[in-house]
Write a protein that holds these residues in place. Structure first.
Motif, mmCIF file in Angstrom:
data_model
loop_
_atom_site.group_PDB
_atom_site.id
_atom_site.type_symbol
_atom_site.label_atom_id
_atom_site.label_comp_id
_atom_site.label_asym_id
_atom_site.label_seq_id
_atom_site.Cartn_x
_atom_site.Cartn_y
_atom_site.Cartn_z
ATOM 1 N N ASP A 64 36.713 -8.587 2.730
ATOM 2 C CA ASP A 64 37.266 -7.986 1.524
ATOM 3 C C ASP A 64 37.319 -6.467 1.695
ATOM 4 O O ASP A 64 36.331 -5.772 1.440
ATOM 5 N N HIS A 67 36.295 -4.188 -1.066
ATOM 6 C CA HIS A 67 34.849 -4.029 -1.293
ATOM 7 C C HIS A 67 34.195 -3.272 -0.145
ATOM 8 O O HIS A 67 33.385 -2.373 -0.364
ATOM 9 N N SER A 153 21.992 -7.090 -1.249
ATOM 10 C CA SER A 153 22.943 -8.037 -1.831
ATOM 11 C C SER A 153 24.348 -7.690 -1.359
ATOM 12 O O SER A 153 24.588 -6.606 -0.796
ATOM 13 N N ARG A 154 25.278 -8.583 -1.607
ATOM 14 C CA ARG A 154 26.669 -8.306 -1.222
ATOM 15 C C ARG A 154 27.175 -7.034 -1.897
ATOM 16 O O ARG A 154 27.888 -6.243 -1.276
ATOM 17 N N GLU A 155 26.810 -6.828 -3.142
ATOM 18 C CA GLU A 155 27.256 -5.634 -3.859
ATOM 19 C C GLU A 155 26.710 -4.366 -3.220
ATOM 20 O O GLU A 155 27.360 -3.316 -3.239
ATOM 21 N N GLU A 156 25.524 -4.464 -2.628
ATOM 22 C CA GLU A 156 24.875 -3.290 -2.033
ATOM 23 C C GLU A 156 25.260 -3.055 -0.581
ATOM 24 O O GLU A 156 25.026 -1.960 -0.043
ATOM 25 N N GLU A 159 27.150 0.179 0.740
ATOM 26 C CA GLU A 159 26.286 1.358 0.789
ATOM 27 C C GLU A 159 25.368 1.299 1.999
ATOM 28 O O GLU A 159 25.134 2.305 2.675
#
Length: 224
Positions: A64, A67, A153-156, A159
């Motif tokens: 993605d 993202h 996590s995937r969201e992190e 970063e």
């Protein structure tokens, strides 16, 4: 078989393996259409299984890019992992199972450390693997300040990957790995991180020949 789940020296496992290989041929022959993750696997299906070329579509694993995208390094996160601003970071991302070569990736880091003492390594992996990684690193003579483990996590993850300079992913050479399309490769490239991997993994050699975004190693000698 390839991932050492079935020991073919065991007559029961050998019988089950042969049954599934027979069933596999039947399924290929009867399928209306087949989706392959790699062009290499499509070639094998045509040459070794007699599948008609037009019956196979290749759809690699996708990342993605909305993202995972290039961003400035999170210096606070880098410091929180115990790294200094001048350190160059080599990373492995993802799970560590039977098809991943942990020792060889650590040995690659150790060889790189001999060339650049500022190199450090981080495994961005689930916590269940952290103890194993640190034990193997210690056995190879790598001090804890040189190798770190962290889970995000995937969201992190974008970063976390922002502090990474180079990616590495070594897979055990096998028949099945030719059908592998590592999602982590696309995520590394979306973040502008060059990747080192080994020969025989899916379409990696073709991809890196077409787009020089990484390096293929052909064996795991120190020189290579």
């Amino acid at each position: 078989k390839d991932r050492h789940i079935w020991d073919l020296k065991n007559p029961l496992f050998l019988m089950v393996y042969k049954w599934f290989k027979h069933k596999e041929k039947q399924l290929f022959a009867s399928a209306s259409h087949i989706i392959s993750l790699t062009w290499k696997a499509k070639e094998i299906l045509i040459m070794s299984f007699g599948v008609i070329e037009d019956k196979i579509s290749v759809i690699p694993c996708a990342s993605d890019s909305g993202h995972f995208y290039k961003r400035n390094a999170n210096t606070a996160l880098k410091a929180s992992l115990g790294f200094q601003p001048e350190h160059k970071i080599l990373a492995y991302s993802g799970s560590l199972g039977s098809c991943y070569l942990l020792d060889e990736m650590l040995m690659f880091f150790k060889a790189g450390l001999n060339i650049n003492p500022r190199l450090r390594m981080v495994f961005l992996s689930p916590k269940t693997y952290h103890e194993m990684v640190m034990e193997r690193a210690a056995q190879l003579g790598l001090k804890p300040e040189l190798v770190k483990c962290a889970f995000f996590s995937r969201e992190e993850m974008p970063e976390a990957l922002s502090i990474v300079d180079y990616g590495v992913m070594f897979f055990e050479p096998s028949f099945s790995i030719q059908a592998s399309s590592p999602t982590k490769h696309g995520e590394f490239l979306s973040m502008h991180i060059p990747v080192v991997t080994n020969a025989g993994v899916g379409d990696m050699e073709r991809i890196l020949a077409e787009k020089p975004t990484g390096v293929i190693v052909h064996d795991f000698s120190e020189k290579e």
